[in-house]
Design a protein around this motif. Structure first.
Motif, PDB file in Angstrom:
ATOM      1  N   GLY A  28      22.795  43.911  39.292  1.00  0.00           N
ATOM      2  CA  GLY A  28      23.542  42.923  40.058  1.00  0.00           C
ATOM      3  C   GLY A  28      24.449  42.108  39.159  1.00  0.00           C
ATOM      4  N   TYR A  29      25.000  41.029  39.701  1.00  0.00           N
ATOM      5  CA  TYR A  29      25.834  40.152  38.893  1.00  0.00           C
ATOM      6  C   TYR A  29      25.658  38.708  39.365  1.00  0.00           C
ATOM      7  CZ  TYR A  29      29.160  40.530  42.818  1.00  0.00           C
ATOM      8  OH  TYR A  29      29.750  40.520  44.056  1.00  0.00           O
ATOM      9  N   TYR A  30      25.945  37.771  38.445  1.00  0.00           N
ATOM     10  CA  TYR A  30      25.832  36.349  38.736  1.00  0.00           C
ATOM     11  C   TYR A  30      27.145  35.759  39.241  1.00  0.00           C
ATOM     12  CZ  TYR A  30      21.590  36.584  35.813  1.00  0.00           C
ATOM     13  OH  TYR A  30      20.370  36.901  35.274  1.00  0.00           O
ATOM     14  N   ALA A  31      28.250  36.209  38.666  1.00  0.00           N
ATOM     15  CA  ALA A  31      29.553  35.599  38.951  1.00  0.00           C
ATOM     16  C   ALA A  31      30.630  36.670  38.891  1.00  0.00           C
ATOM     17  CB  ALA A  31      29.846  34.491  37.944  1.00  0.00           C
ATOM     18  N   ILE A  32      31.750  36.410  39.597  1.00  0.00           N
ATOM     19  CA  ILE A  32      32.788  37.436  39.700  1.00  0.00           C
ATOM     20  C   ILE A  32      34.145  36.789  39.944  1.00  0.00           C
ATOM     21  CG2 ILE A  32      32.540  37.752  42.197  1.00  0.00           C
ATOM     22  CD1 ILE A  32      32.819  40.803  41.683  1.00  0.00           C
ATOM     23  N   ILE A  33      35.197  37.447  39.445  1.00  0.00           N
ATOM     24  CA  ILE A  33      36.579  37.048  39.709  1.00  0.00           C
ATOM     25  C   ILE A  33      37.436  38.305  39.729  1.00  0.00           C
ATOM     26  CG2 ILE A  33      37.112  36.676  37.261  1.00  0.00           C
ATOM     27  CD1 ILE A  33      39.046  34.461  38.108  1.00  0.00           C
ATOM     28  N   THR A  34      38.443  38.327  40.594  1.00  0.00           N
ATOM     29  CA  THR A  34      39.357  39.467  40.673  1.00  0.00           C
ATOM     30  C   THR A  34      40.795  38.981  40.570  1.00  0.00           C
ATOM     31  OG1 THR A  34      37.866  40.843  41.983  1.00  0.00           O
ATOM     32  CG2 THR A  34      40.203  41.367  42.104  1.00  0.00           C
ATOM     33  N   LEU A  35      41.581  39.696  39.763  1.00  0.00           N
ATOM     34  CA  LEU A  35      43.005  39.443  39.627  1.00  0.00           C
ATOM     35  C   LEU A  35      43.774  40.704  40.005  1.00  0.00           C
ATOM     36  CD1 LEU A  35      43.033  37.788  36.064  1.00  0.00           C
ATOM     37  CD2 LEU A  35      42.934  36.600  38.262  1.00  0.00           C
ATOM     38  N   ARG A  36      44.806  40.565  40.845  1.00  0.00           N
ATOM     39  CA  ARG A  36      45.777  41.648  41.010  1.00  0.00           C
ATOM     40  C   ARG A  36      46.739  41.527  39.842  1.00  0.00           C
ATOM     41  NH1 ARG A  36      47.348  42.291  46.571  1.00  0.00           N
ATOM     42  NH2 ARG A  36      48.099  40.158  46.419  1.00  0.00           N
ATOM     43  N   ARG A  37      46.993  42.613  39.136  1.00  0.00           N
ATOM     44  CA  ARG A  37      47.697  42.482  37.862  1.00  0.00           C
ATOM     45  C   ARG A  37      48.853  43.452  37.709  1.00  0.00           C
ATOM     46  NH1 ARG A  37      43.982  45.297  33.132  1.00  0.00           N
ATOM     47  NH2 ARG A  37      44.073  47.437  33.903  1.00  0.00           N
ATOM     48  N   LYS A  38      49.730  43.103  36.776  1.00  0.00           N
ATOM     49  CA  LYS A  38      50.769  44.001  36.266  1.00  0.00           C
ATOM     50  C   LYS A  38      50.520  44.164  34.772  1.00  0.00           C
ATOM     51  CE  LYS A  38      53.727  44.622  39.803  1.00  0.00           C
ATOM     52  NZ  LYS A  38      55.004  43.916  39.798  1.00  0.00           N
ATOM     53  N   LEU A  39      50.630  45.392  34.290  1.00  0.00           N
ATOM     54  CA  LEU A  39      50.357  45.665  32.884  1.00  0.00           C
ATOM     55  C   LEU A  39      51.618  45.564  32.034  1.00  0.00           C
ATOM     56  CD1 LEU A  39      47.946  48.732  33.061  1.00  0.00           C
ATOM     57  CD2 LEU A  39      47.368  46.336  32.665  1.00  0.00           C
ATOM     58  N   SER A  40      51.426  45.162  30.787  1.00  0.00           N
ATOM     59  CA  SER A  40      52.498  45.191  29.798  1.00  0.00           C
ATOM     60  C   SER A  40      52.627  46.606  29.255  1.00  0.00           C
ATOM     61  CB  SER A  40      52.177  44.230  28.655  1.00  0.00           C
ATOM     62  OG  SER A  40      51.066  44.715  27.916  1.00  0.00           O
TER      63      SER A  40
END
Length: 322
Positions: free
Chosen positions: A208-220
């Protein structure tokens, strides 16, 4: 005061961790190590002490690191680079006998992620629905029938999207055909650059996991996150939870996804801190501090309140006056 050592202090991941620890305003003594001339880097901005290190794979590295731990009374050591994570995991039994605690993911997962084909096979045998179809075949006609075009030739080892070849035709395929199998694997091109996501989860090592964040991204061009926007998506959270049940990551872990035909597909997992660590910290998800609390103080993190917004990387100067 806790003495915390972070490797790779002159590079994006290293000073991203250090910058995140500084954001917390906690009373840390930060020691950065680097193989480069730190006088010409931004590392001293975030460190109390910067040390020149030998190459990680050199014969004397572990002895050097153990001496630094003793001399500076280091409480916690954090590897940033993939090469450090992989090598330190193989020397875990030695490092755990020092006075310092070690921030390190599940060693079996670290080993598995060193080879993307073996990683694919592990997810496939566990019927993971988010895995991208892959092959070691060098039969172009067969692959074209199976996957369609374009194809992607991906290095079995490496990170940050380096070495990936986009195949639009048979001529390009045959330029790299002899490397397929031992060095390269084949996948269909899925999704688009506009629908790529990086998810950070602080995992519990038990599925499992305790905490989470998601970013929509563009790569360099270098393969690191250049632009990012905070999003919340329950489908990605469900995918991460299902993958965690199979692989049981521990601590800071990165999951890279693309949206394809309305389904999120897993590009790869990095069982370490991300190059976007400082971006995440700015939005309230400071997994560097979470790691200190968890690995040093045995305090499990809680899901933080994530601030919405966008991040853009740009070139900036830091001035050292004489």
């Amino acid at each position: 005061m806790k003495n915390i050592l972070v490797s790779g202090a002159c590079a994006l991941m290293g000073y991203g961790i250090l910058k995140s620890l500084r954001m917390s305003n906690r009373n840390y003594n930060l020691i950065g190590t680097t193989i480069y001339d730190y006088d010409d880097s931004v590392a001293p901005k975030y460190c109390d002490t910067v040390l020149k290190a030998p190459l990680t794979l050199s014969d004397g590295f572990i002895d050097w690191l153990m001496n630094v731990i003793r001399e500076y009374e280091v409480d916690l050591i954090i590897p940033s680079f993939e090469i450090d994570v992989n090598f330190w995991s193989k020397k875990k039994y030695l490092l755990e006998n020092s006075r310092a605690k070690l921030v390190l993911n599940n060693v079996d997962l670290i080993s598995l992620c060193e080879d993307k084909w073996k990683f694919y096979e592990e997810l496939k045998v566990n019927n993971c629905p988010f895995v991208i179809p892959s092959s070691l075949s060098s039969d172009f006609k067969r692959l074209k029938t199976q996957f369609g075009l374009p194809l992607i030739l991906k290095p079995r080892r490496g990170s940050a999207s380096k070495g990936i070849v986009k195949v639009l035709n048979e001529e390009t395929f045959y330029l790299h055909k002899d490397e397929i199998g031992e060095k390269l694997m084949v996948q269909p091109l899925i999704g688009t650059e506009e629908e790529e996501y990086t998810t950070g989860a602080f995992c519990d090592g038990k599925g499992g996991y305790y905490a989470i964040i998601t970013l929509r991204r563009k790569l360099s061009a270098e393969g690191y996150t250049n632009k990012a926007e905070v999003i919340e998506n329950t489908n990605i959270q469900e995918a991460v939870f299902n993958i965690c049940k199979i692989l049981k990551p521990l601590g800071p872990t990165n999951f890279q996804f693309r949206l394809h035909n309305n389904q999120f597909q897993l590009l790869e997992i990095n069982p370490r801190f991300s190059a976007s660590t400082s971006m995440r910290s700015a939005f309230g998800y400071n997994d560097a501090v979470m790691a200190v609390d968890y690995f040093l103080e045995s305090e499990a993190p809680e899901q933080p309140i994530i601030r919405k917004g966008k991040a853009i990387r740009y070139i900036e100067e830091h001035i050292y006056y004489s």
